[in-house]
Design a protein around this motif. Sequence first.
Motif, PDB file in Angstrom:
ATOM      1  N   SER A 120      17.993  11.989  24.580  1.00 55.66           N
ATOM      2  CA  SER A 120      18.712  13.121  24.012  1.00 55.66           C
ATOM      3  C   SER A 120      19.670  13.678  25.047  1.00 55.66           C
ATOM      4  O   SER A 120      19.610  13.335  26.232  1.00 55.66           O
ATOM      5  CB  SER A 120      17.733  14.216  23.569  1.00 55.66           C
ATOM      6  OG  SER A 120      17.218  14.904  24.700  1.00 55.66           O
ATOM      7  N   THR A 171      13.959  14.187  19.823  1.00 54.10           N
ATOM      8  CA  THR A 171      14.657  15.184  19.012  1.00 54.10           C
ATOM      9  C   THR A 171      15.971  15.522  19.697  1.00 54.10           C
ATOM     10  O   THR A 171      15.984  16.037  20.818  1.00 54.10           O
ATOM     11  CB  THR A 171      13.822  16.457  18.815  1.00 54.10           C
ATOM     12  OG1 THR A 171      12.589  16.119  18.169  1.00 54.10           O
ATOM     13  CG2 THR A 171      14.575  17.463  17.948  1.00 54.10           C
ATOM     14  N   GLU A 172      17.066  15.161  19.042  1.00 52.98           N
ATOM     15  CA  GLU A 172      18.407  15.412  19.581  1.00 52.98           C
ATOM     16  C   GLU A 172      18.944  16.714  19.013  1.00 52.98           C
ATOM     17  O   GLU A 172      18.671  17.070  17.858  1.00 52.98           O
ATOM     18  CB  GLU A 172      19.329  14.250  19.215  1.00 52.98           C
ATOM     19  CG  GLU A 172      20.775  14.407  19.696  1.00 52.98           C
ATOM     20  CD  GLU A 172      20.892  14.449  21.209  1.00 52.98           C
ATOM     21  OE1 GLU A 172      20.507  15.484  21.797  1.00 52.98           O
ATOM     22  OE2 GLU A 172      21.381  13.450  21.786  1.00 52.98           O
ATOM     23  N   THR A 173      19.731  17.426  19.802  1.00 54.58           N
ATOM     24  CA  THR A 173      20.423  18.629  19.357  1.00 54.58           C
ATOM     25  C   THR A 173      21.923  18.416  19.505  1.00 54.58           C
ATOM     26  O   THR A 173      22.422  18.181  20.614  1.00 54.58           O
ATOM     27  CB  THR A 173      19.996  19.873  20.165  1.00 54.58           C
ATOM     28  OG1 THR A 173      18.588  20.070  20.029  1.00 54.58           O
ATOM     29  CG2 THR A 173      20.718  21.122  19.659  1.00 54.58           C
ATOM     30  N   ASP A 180      24.000  24.616  16.162  1.00 59.21           N
ATOM     31  CA  ASP A 180      23.143  23.574  16.710  1.00 59.21           C
ATOM     32  C   ASP A 180      22.353  22.920  15.581  1.00 59.21           C
ATOM     33  O   ASP A 180      21.668  23.606  14.812  1.00 59.21           O
ATOM     34  CB  ASP A 180      22.164  24.149  17.737  1.00 59.21           C
ATOM     35  CG  ASP A 180      22.837  24.465  19.066  1.00 59.21           C
ATOM     36  OD1 ASP A 180      23.894  23.871  19.356  1.00 59.21           O
ATOM     37  OD2 ASP A 180      22.304  25.307  19.812  1.00 59.21           O
ATOM     38  N   LYS A 182      19.460  19.920  14.736  1.00 58.82           N
ATOM     39  CA  LYS A 182      18.413  19.122  15.353  1.00 58.82           C
ATOM     40  C   LYS A 182      18.128  17.885  14.506  1.00 58.82           C
ATOM     41  O   LYS A 182      18.075  17.968  13.286  1.00 58.82           O
ATOM     42  CB  LYS A 182      17.141  19.943  15.527  1.00 58.82           C
ATOM     43  CG  LYS A 182      17.289  21.107  16.496  1.00 58.82           C
ATOM     44  CD  LYS A 182      15.989  21.860  16.651  1.00 58.82           C
ATOM     45  CE  LYS A 182      16.134  23.009  17.643  1.00 58.82           C
ATOM     46  NZ  LYS A 182      14.864  23.764  17.797  1.00 58.82           N
ATOM     47  N   ASN A 253      14.356  15.980   9.061  1.00 55.45           N
ATOM     48  CA  ASN A 253      15.505  16.687   9.621  1.00 55.45           C
ATOM     49  C   ASN A 253      15.943  17.857   8.736  1.00 55.45           C
ATOM     50  O   ASN A 253      16.494  18.840   9.229  1.00 55.45           O
ATOM     51  CB  ASN A 253      16.653  15.715   9.849  1.00 55.45           C
ATOM     52  CG  ASN A 253      16.368  14.750  10.990  1.00 55.45           C
ATOM     53  OD1 ASN A 253      15.580  15.060  11.889  1.00 55.45           O
ATOM     54  ND2 ASN A 253      16.975  13.578  10.951  1.00 55.45           N
ATOM     55  N   ASN A 257      16.133  21.776  10.268  1.00 50.97           N
ATOM     56  CA  ASN A 257      17.346  22.583  10.182  1.00 50.97           C
ATOM     57  C   ASN A 257      17.305  23.605   9.045  1.00 50.97           C
ATOM     58  O   ASN A 257      18.330  24.217   8.734  1.00 50.97           O
ATOM     59  CB  ASN A 257      18.550  21.651  10.002  1.00 50.97           C
ATOM     60  CG  ASN A 257      18.805  20.813  11.233  1.00 50.97           C
ATOM     61  OD1 ASN A 257      19.389  21.263  12.206  1.00 50.97           O
ATOM     62  ND2 ASN A 257      18.339  19.555  11.211  1.00 50.97           N
TER      63      ASN A 257
END
Length: 370
Positions: A120, A171-173, A180, A182, A253, A257
């Motif tokens: 990430s 988990t990428e942001t 933002d 996620k 996801n 979010n």
Amino acid sequence: MNCKYFGECGSCRDYEGGYETQLLNKVESNKKRFADLYKGDMDICRSPQSGYRARAEFKIWHIGDEIHYAMNALEHKGVVIIEECPQVNVYIMDLMPKLLQSIKEKKMDKKLFGADFLSSLRGEIAVSLLYHRKLDGEWEEKAKELSQELGISIIGRSRKQKVTIGKDHITETLHVQDIDYKFMQIENSFTQPNPRVNEQMISWALNQFEGLSGDLLELYCGAGNFTIPFSSKFDKVLATEISKSSIAAAKNNMLLNDVSNIEFVRMSSEEFVQALDGVREFRRMGEVDISSYALKTIFVDPPRAGMDEASCEFAARHENILYISCNPETLYRDLKYLSKTHEVQKMAVFDQFPYTHHLEMGVKLIKRGR
């Protein structure tokens, strides 16, 4: 980017003149390719010049008792032994020598042939180690030690076997237009490799939806990389994807979010078209009330093969088409078909893969005479 393996390693092939020159070469060649379909300017989304990859796959090469990272050589003439790769982000770059040393010290290198890194932007890393042997309890105990020492997740893979130490995902942001987002990204599944260009792609695509209303249909949605941000622009979104793991990640996801206006369906684009046209019935469509959707806009992000003719014909039924492509050749073919009914209004290039001939592109099309 300065790399001591330029001219040897097959990963980077277009490096003469530096970053801006290789980008200009790609942009100009594609302006010529699409000249009969589009005369306007192309928006250009640049990549960081180094440290841009958050996903990378390396061979593990055995020379005597030592192991090394390796890549295919230019023209596939053997391999190039490498000690570093300036393409990868700082977290992967820092981890690479430590991981190799620890694997050797713990004697985990027997029949190891590959290492795949997934990172990430904040440094969470999962590494998949690929073997030509069955992984036993001894390997698992050593992998647990390795995971703890390096602060990473380890996934061991061999034929019909997967052993997970920690998590099989990160988990990428992504920061897009002051928001933002996620995303769960699963190892061994498709993710966009260049997150900074990915952020620009999503932002560009969002801008193309300004002023549109109704609901959105998305084909090839993956894990919701575009779907989640797009949900803010439409009343409802109906999205399809063939991969079971990607659909599971996409639904997760949504929760990450706090999004509730998307309906994901596990179907290929071909199956979905058949279902809508009544050619075949699918149980997976049983709970989808198509009549409740006002689908004026369609978004497609197909694989390198592009769309088949049936999918192009289906897309052409919609007033607005947004097309993201990872292959300009198949994009041109598909746009020739779509241009019969739609006008290309906007185009963009996304330098997802610097120093290669690969280029992602975005196209906005509007139905003629509406």
